[in-house]
Motif scaffolding. Structure first.
Motif, PDB file in Angstrom:
ATOM      1  N   TYR A  68      31.181  14.752  17.179  1.00 23.94           N
ATOM      2  CA  TYR A  68      31.974  13.969  15.969  1.00 23.94           C
ATOM      3  C   TYR A  68      33.296  15.006  15.783  1.00 23.94           C
ATOM      4  N   GLU A  69      33.297  15.910  16.061  1.00 25.48           N
ATOM      5  CA  GLU A  69      34.556  16.613  15.657  1.00 25.48           C
ATOM      6  C   GLU A  69      35.681  16.249  17.048  1.00 25.48           C
ATOM      7  N   ARG A  70      34.966  16.388  17.989  1.00 27.17           N
ATOM      8  CA  ARG A  70      35.595  15.816  19.302  1.00 27.17           C
ATOM      9  C   ARG A  70      36.326  14.681  19.342  1.00 27.17           C
ATOM     10  N   LEU A  71      35.198  13.466  18.794  1.00 28.82           N
ATOM     11  CA  LEU A  71      35.765  12.031  18.598  1.00 28.82           C
ATOM     12  C   LEU A  71      37.063  11.945  17.575  1.00 28.82           C
ATOM     13  N   LEU A  72      36.684  12.793  16.491  1.00 31.46           N
ATOM     14  CA  LEU A  72      37.726  12.487  15.476  1.00 31.46           C
ATOM     15  C   LEU A  72      39.028  13.009  15.809  1.00 31.46           C
ATOM     16  N   THR A  73      39.073  14.384  16.426  1.00 31.10           N
ATOM     17  CA  THR A  73      40.243  14.747  16.953  1.00 31.10           C
ATOM     18  C   THR A  73      41.028  13.951  17.916  1.00 31.10           C
ATOM     19  N   LYS A  74      40.138  13.206  19.080  1.00 32.50           N
ATOM     20  CA  LYS A  74      40.673  12.335  19.762  1.00 32.50           C
ATOM     21  C   LYS A  74      41.101  10.915  19.279  1.00 32.50           C
ATOM     22  N   ALA A  75      40.602  10.372  18.208  1.00 32.41           N
ATOM     23  CA  ALA A  75      41.177   9.370  17.364  1.00 32.41           C
ATOM     24  C   ALA A  75      42.255   9.656  16.810  1.00 32.41           C
ATOM     25  N   GLU A  76      42.318  10.776  16.309  1.00 27.68           N
ATOM     26  CA  GLU A  76      43.713  11.427  15.835  1.00 27.68           C
ATOM     27  C   GLU A  76      44.950  11.339  16.472  1.00 27.68           C
ATOM     28  N   ASP A  77      44.488  11.887  17.634  1.00 22.52           N
ATOM     29  CA  ASP A  77      45.731  12.255  18.544  1.00 22.52           C
ATOM     30  C   ASP A  77      46.101  10.855  19.296  1.00 22.52           C
ATOM     31  N   GLU A  78      45.281   9.800  19.586  1.00 23.78           N
ATOM     32  CA  GLU A  78      45.511   8.490  19.775  1.00 23.78           C
ATOM     33  C   GLU A  78      46.086   7.761  18.834  1.00 23.78           C
ATOM     34  N   GLY A  79      46.192   8.187  17.702  1.00 26.21           N
ATOM     35  CA  GLY A  79      46.915   7.267  16.471  1.00 26.21           C
ATOM     36  C   GLY A  79      45.765   6.338  15.971  1.00 26.21           C
ATOM     37  N   ARG A  80      44.558   6.196  16.406  1.00 26.59           N
ATOM     38  CA  ARG A  80      43.910   5.278  15.496  1.00 26.59           C
ATOM     39  C   ARG A  80      43.253   5.593  14.299  1.00 26.59           C
ATOM     40  N   ILE A  81      43.629   6.646  13.698  1.00 23.31           N
ATOM     41  CA  ILE A  81      43.299   7.235  12.513  1.00 23.31           C
ATOM     42  C   ILE A  81      44.871   7.095  11.541  1.00 23.31           C
ATOM     43  N   ASP A  82      45.849   7.682  12.200  1.00 19.37           N
ATOM     44  CA  ASP A  82      46.854   7.861  11.169  1.00 19.37           C
ATOM     45  C   ASP A  82      48.237   7.537  12.016  1.00 19.37           C
ATOM     46  N   GLY A  83      47.977   6.462  12.760  1.00 17.60           N
ATOM     47  CA  GLY A  83      49.195   5.927  13.787  1.00 17.60           C
ATOM     48  C   GLY A  83      50.044   5.024  12.770  1.00 17.60           C
ATOM     49  N   PRO A  84      51.445   4.912  13.255  1.00 14.48           N
ATOM     50  CA  PRO A  84      52.324   4.188  12.456  1.00 14.48           C
ATOM     51  C   PRO A  84      52.018   2.498  12.320  1.00 14.48           C
ATOM     52  N   ASN A  85      51.402   2.162  13.445  1.00 13.71           N
ATOM     53  CA  ASN A  85      51.006   0.484  13.627  1.00 13.71           C
ATOM     54  C   ASN A  85      49.817   0.430  13.143  1.00 13.71           C
TER      55      ASN A  85
END
Length: 59
Positions: A19-36
């Motif tokens: 879960y932690e790895r998936l969350l970090t990956k999503a943040e890195d890809e911008g799926r959680i906190d991206g500008p668009n």
């Protein structure tokens, strides 16, 4: 008559590594906190193209 129980101390659950790895990956890809943001579901992306194609219906 009610008995007095010992006070329980809150203990943090064990860390779920996947879960932690998936969350970090999503943040890195911008799926959680991206500008668009996808206008349909609200998921966030780093690029406008990814956000526009997120919930696009493919015929």
């Amino acid at each position: 008559m009610s008995s007095v129980k010992e006070e329980e101390i809150l203990v943090r659950d064990e860390s779920f590594v996947k879960y932690e790895r998936l969350l970090t990956k999503a943040e890195d890809e911008g799926r959680i906190d991206g500008p668009n943001k996808c206008l349909v579901c609200g998921m966030r992306y780093m690029s406008k193209e990814d956000a526009d194609s997120c919930c696009k219906i493919v015929p």
